[in-house]
Each structure stands twice: as structure tokens, then as C-alpha cells.
Design a protein around this motif. Structure first.
Motif, short mmCIF file in Angstrom:
data_model
loop_
_atom_site.label_atom_id
_atom_site.label_comp_id
_atom_site.label_asym_id
_atom_site.label_seq_id
_atom_site.Cartn_x
_atom_site.Cartn_y
_atom_site.Cartn_z
N ASN A 112 0.87 -1.16 -0.04
CA ASN A 112 0.13 -0.08 -0.04
C ASN A 112 0.68 1.34 0.03
OD1 ASN A 112 -2.04 1.82 0.37
ND2 ASN A 112 -2.94 0.89 2.29
N THR A 113 0.72 2.14 -0.97
CA THR A 113 1.74 3.26 -1.13
C THR A 113 1.34 4.21 -0.07
OG1 THR A 113 1.51 3.07 -3.68
CG2 THR A 113 2.40 5.06 -2.64
N LEU A 114 0.14 3.99 0.36
CA LEU A 114 -0.11 5.08 1.47
C LEU A 114 0.61 4.89 2.77
CD1 LEU A 114 -2.33 7.39 1.81
CD2 LEU A 114 -3.67 5.91 2.79
N LEU A 133 0.06 10.98 1.01
CA LEU A 133 0.29 9.70 -0.04
C LEU A 133 1.66 10.29 -0.50
CD1 LEU A 133 -0.84 7.32 -1.48
CD2 LEU A 133 -1.16 9.15 -3.29
N HIS A 137 -7.21 1.43 -5.55
CA HIS A 137 -6.90 2.33 -6.50
C HIS A 137 -5.71 2.05 -6.99
CE1 HIS A 137 -6.74 6.21 -8.73
NE2 HIS A 137 -7.96 6.71 -8.18
N ILE A 164 1.36 9.60 -8.30
CA ILE A 164 1.12 9.70 -7.12
C ILE A 164 1.01 11.17 -6.52
CG2 ILE A 164 2.35 9.30 -4.78
CD1 ILE A 164 3.73 6.89 -5.65
N HIS A 190 -2.85 11.64 -7.56
CA HIS A 190 -3.78 11.07 -6.66
C HIS A 190 -3.61 11.60 -5.16
CE1 HIS A 190 -2.82 7.12 -9.04
NE2 HIS A 190 -3.82 7.87 -9.47
N VAL A 222 -9.61 5.77 -0.36
CA VAL A 222 -8.96 4.49 -0.69
C VAL A 222 -8.41 3.73 0.40
CG1 VAL A 222 -7.45 3.63 -2.19
CG2 VAL A 222 -8.77 5.50 -3.19
N CYS A 226 -6.61 0.94 -0.11
CA CYS A 226 -5.21 0.60 -0.45
C CYS A 226 -4.75 1.10 -1.95
CB CYS A 226 -5.18 -1.09 -0.50
SG CYS A 226 -3.56 -1.62 -1.04
N TRP A 227 -3.67 1.82 -1.90
CA TRP A 227 -3.09 2.36 -3.27
C TRP A 227 -1.99 1.59 -3.68
CZ3 TRP A 227 -5.05 6.88 -5.71
CH2 TRP A 227 -5.61 7.71 -5.21
N HIS A 265 0.77 1.28 -6.97
CA HIS A 265 1.55 2.05 -8.01
C HIS A 265 2.39 1.25 -8.81
CE1 HIS A 265 -0.40 5.37 -5.74
NE2 HIS A 265 -0.61 5.59 -7.02
#
Ligand SMILES: [Zn+2]
Length: 506
Positions: free
Chosen positions: A7-9, A156, A230, A237, A241, A257, A259-260, A262
Motif C-alpha cells: 500500500n503506497t499510503l 500519500l 486504486h 502519485i 492521486h 481509498v 489501498c493504493w 502503483h
């Protein structure tokens, strides 16, 4: 094993847990249809396709929305350069995208909204942001998002708060981190926008939506306030986003969201593949070359989606050979299934039955580990080598051969790396998840009638989206009572006009 995704977040691997299993809501940023998409764009789309297919392989029902950006800085500039309207300029690129999608065996999304078809929803979202005091109209007539009013802005992309230039404004759709400032939600119409037919009326003035806003409105319209997943390329990013989160969460007060995801860049000779650098290869170049799409898919699956990939002709040749090997093996397996002679059924290690079970386990373990497609491809190649040996020995029973073919087809269908006929995976048509119903009520005392009508039209569209026909009918009835007529157009747009008016002068 359960699926874990990065998860990028949170910058962490997390166990995947959708809000309402087995349903999964997935939004992926689609192409900007100002030109042909390049292979770098399709690297992202293939990664998203593998994600979607693996979720379905794992038993989930995926509601997938991919937008088509048919109005933004680039599309308008390109239309004006070509001397045609926005709609005329983008139409062939939309068609080209769908042709490339089918060629590359990308499973069609549930919805492909065009930004220009959801302008009322975008206007309604901006009104909400204005009402909440997080947006303001600049002296240039455009509407901006005030980043200082959204304390978690930058979470993010990890933009430092001290780098934020609150109050300073940026009106272009694309900008760099150094320009983290109030961004545009609605751009006041300029003569070149009017010329391209890229301007719409809104209570806050004639203009057109900002690119970031478009995705927030479309995601919310089809998938509700909070999405499970997403995805997009790493270049989205910031700011795209980051701005989507700000707009959506400031409007709804809920997480946008969970879970992000990429995907990394595709490089050509270690340069980011981009139209800007003039090094793009289009998918149609490969198709015109007579390439089977499995070669490109095999190449893309051979590098993890979070690692950069260097695209070379040699790498493509090697991938084509790998895909070819899988194809030849499948043909052999199909012939073996058709043969009558039953072997003794050499069970145990090295037996075809045991090998099929191992492939299934290894494939699942690899994909559950943040979609480790390279490991999944390696498991397939090992299976081909060992199963070929088992078939040479001639010991496999018919049931074992059938099961081997079934497991091989099921696993390769996720990656789509075998040449020849397209075997599209299971496509479900899930219904939209429940959304917070918008209050359907007559206009409040003193409320602007047009604003109310637009809100009701949006509420009706959302009610229809969740198949709440009663609420939709009620909204239509109220609108009619106040002199408005709503009509659904073919492309999914909603038209709102005073009752009795004609759509076009006779
Ligand atoms: Zn987007």
C-alpha cells in the motif's frame, strides 16, 4: 495464504481485506485520449489487468472502473492544433485504446466513463467543496482547492508540509512537487476552450473541470465514498492521486481509498518511456509487426510491477521465446489429453498429478506475495520442464493429464502469457456496492433552484447506480414538480433541462 499488497499510503505490505467481500471496488486511472497510448502506459494497464484477474482467480467479484480523460490541458491543446473539436479529436483515440486493449487481452472494465459525460457530477462535487470552505474562486475566475484547509495534504506522496505553498496557485493539470500549491478544480473558460467545445456552464462560471477533479467525481459516482483499491503508475502519485484524496475526503469526510497500488516506469535504454522524450513505441507498432501479445505480456510479467523495467528488442525476443515454449507445451498437453492410452498413473514425486498440485500452490504463493508475477512465471516454466519429462515417461493417467491442462489454463489465464487464442477469464457483472443515499427532498427555503436540481439529478443517478429505482423515481418526480426534466443520454450522461424545452432547435 492470503493476498498481501504493498500500500503506497502506508509504504507497507498489507493483508488485502475488501470492505464487502466477495465484492471488490477498483478504480484505475485510464488513458488521456489526446494521442495513442505508449507501451509505458500499457505496462500499468497490464499490471492492473493481472491484479484484476488474480482477484477473480481468488474468488472475488471486481467492480472495475477505468476513466477516459477526454478533457484536460493536453486534449484541448491537441484538438486546437488539429483545428477540430475536442470530441472529434478524442474519438479516434478512444477507439484506438479499445483496439489496443483487446489486442493486449486486457479484461474490459465494468465501466469506462468519459470525463465529458459526467460534468454535472463534477460540478456538484465542486459545489460541495465550496460549501465546505475548502475551495475558493480565484480572481482569474477559476476555482481552486485550498490545501491549507486539508491538514493531511501530502500524506500519500510524502510532500513535506513546509514545502507547501498555501495560497499560491497552480492552474495546469500537471505539475511537479516543487509546485505543491492550491490546485485548480474548475478552470474558467478561455477562448481556446470555447473553440474546442471544452466549456460548460456552472453556477461558479463557465469553464471545465481540472484533471484531478474528474477522477474524484467519477470514482465517487460509480464506486461510492470509499474504494478498496486504486491503482495507477508511480508518476500519478503526485500530484494526481494526492489531489484526488484531498478532493474526495474533504467532500465526504471519509477515507477515499483503503489501498493504493502503483506500478513503476518502463524505461527504454534507461530513459522513462514518454511521449515527451520521443521514445515511445505504441502497442499498434507491435501489432503491425505481427507480434502475438503474449510476448509483451510475458516480458512485462517477468519484472515485478514495483521495479523499473528496461524495454529492449532483445528482451522482447527472449519473452516471445518463453511464451512460445508455454504455447508448445499446451499443445502437447491438449494432444495428451486426447490420447486414449492410459498410463499406470505414476503417482508421487515427479508424477503429473503431484506437479499440477505444486504449480497451483507455487503460483498462488507467488501471486499472494504482492503479485510476484516473475515468480509465478518461473513456477510455470518449471512446471513445463518437469511435466514434459513426466509426459515423456508416459505414465500419467488421463485424469492427471486433464487436471494438468486445467491447472495450466487457469494459472496462465491470469497472466495471459500463452500465444494464440484469447481465453478471457470469468467476467462477472457485479452490482454497485451500497452507497450513502443522498437525501431526496424538495429544495430548502431560499435554496438556489438550479443548484438543488443539479444535486437531485446527481442523487437520482446514484440511486440508479445502486438500483434503487424507488429513490430514482422520487427524484425525477420532485424535479418535474419544480420544472426540470432529466434525461439519460446514450453515453451515460445525464441531461437536465427545464421541462418542455427541446434538446436541439428544430
Ligand atoms: Zn485519475
Amino acid at each position: 495464504m492470503t493476498l498481501r499488497l504493498f500500500n503506497t499510503l502506508t509504504r507497507q505490505l498489507e493483508e488485502f481485506a475488501p470492505l464487502a467481500p466477495p465484492k471488490v471496488t477498483l478504480y484505475t486511472c485510464g488513458p488521456t485520449v489526446w494521442n495513442y497510448a505508449h507501451i509505458g502506459n500499457f505496462r500499468t494497464f497490464v499490471f492492473e489487468d493481472v491484479l484484476r484477474r488474480y482477484l477473480e482467480y481468488s474468488g472475488y467479484q471486481v467492480l472495475h472502473v477505468m476513466n477516459l480523460t477526454d478533457v484536460d490541458d493536453r486534449t484541448i491543446a491537441a484538438a486546437n492544433r488539429a483545428g477540430v473539436s475536442l470530441a472529434a479529436h478524442t474519438a479516434p483515440y478512444v477507439e484506438a485504446f479499445f483496439a489496443d486493449r483487446d489486442y493486449l487481452r486486457l479484461e474490459p472494465a465494468t465501466h469506462y466513463p468519459r470525463a465529458t459525460a459526467l460534468i454535472p457530477q463534477m460540478v456538484a462535487l465542486i459545489e460541495r467543496l465550496l460549501q465546505r470552505g475548502v475551495a475558493y474562486q480565484g480572481d482569474d475566475g477559476s476555482v481552486y482547492f485550498a490545501i491549507e484547509k486539508f491538514p493531511t495534504y501530502g500524506r500519500l506522496s510524502r510532500v513535506e508540509r513546509r514545502d507547501l505553498k498555501a495560497g499560491a496557485r497552480v492552474s495546469s493539470d500537471e505539475y511537479a512537487k516543487e509546485d505543491a500549491r492550491d490546485f485548480v478544480l474548475w478552470k474558467a473558460a478561455r477562448p481556446e476552450d470555447e473553440q474546442a467545445g471544452a466549456a460548460w456552464d456552472a453556477p461558479f462560471g463557465r469553464g471545465r473541470p481540472g484533471w484531478h477533479l474528474e477522477c474524484s467525481a467519477m470514482a465517487q459516482h460509480f464506486l461510492g465514498d470509499t474504494l478498496d483499491l486504486h491503482a495507477g503508475g508511480v508518476d500519478l502519485i503526485f500530484p494526481h492521486h494526492e489531489d484526488e484524496i484531498a478532493q474526495s475526503e474533504a467532500a465526504t469526510g471519509r477515507p477515499f481509498v483503503r489501498c493504493w497500488l502503483h506500478g513503476e516506469f518502463l524505461l527504454v535504454d534507461d530513459t522513462k518511456m514518454s511521449k515527451r522524450y520521443g521514445n515511445f513505441v505504441t502497442v499498434r507498432d507491435l501489432r503491425d509487426d505481427g507480434r502475438d501479445p503474449s510476448a509483451l505480456r510475458y516480458l512485462l510479467c517477468s519484472t515485478h510491477y514495483r521495479k523499473q523495467l528496461n524495454f529492449t528488442r532483445d528482451a522482447l525476443e527472449a519473452a516471445a521465446a518463453g511464451a512460445q515454449r508455454l504455447g508448445e507445451f499446451r499443445q502437447r498437453l491438449v494432444r495428451a489429453v486426447g490420447q486414449e492410452a492410459a498410463g499406470a498413473g505414476a503417482a508421487g514425486e515427479g508424477g503429473l498429478g503431484a506437479l499440477s498440485g505444486a504449480l497451483e500452490r507455487e503460483f498462488g504463493a507467488a501471486m499472494d506475495d504482492d503479485l510476484d508475477a516473475p515468480r509465478a512465471v518461473a513456477a510455470l516454466m518449471n512446471f513445463v520442464r518437469d511435466a514434459n519429462r513426466a509426459l515423456d515417461g508416459g505414465g500419467a493417467s488421463r485424469a492427471e493429464r486433464e487436471r494438468a491442462l486445467q491447472v495450466f489454463d487457469r494459472t496462465t489465464a491470469v497472466l495471459q502469457v500463452v500465444p494464440g487464442e484469447t481465453r478471457v477469464g470469468r467476467v462477472e457483472a457485479p452490482t454497485a456496492p451500497p452507497q450513502e443515499p443522498q437525501r431526496i427532498a424538495p429544495p430548502a427555503a431560499g435554496e438556489d433552484l438550479e443548484t438543488w436540481a443539479r444535486r437531485m439529478a446527481e442523487a437520482r443517478a446514484r440511486a440508479r447506480g445502486r438500483r434503487d429505482w424507488q429513490a430514482a423515481d422520487e427524484a425525477r418526480r420532485l424535479l418535474a414538480q419544480h420544472g426540470f426534466e432529466v434525461r439519460d443520454t446514450k453515453d451515460g450522461a445525464v441531461e437536465l433541462r427545464p421541462a418542455g424545452a427541446r434538446s436541439k432547435p428544430a
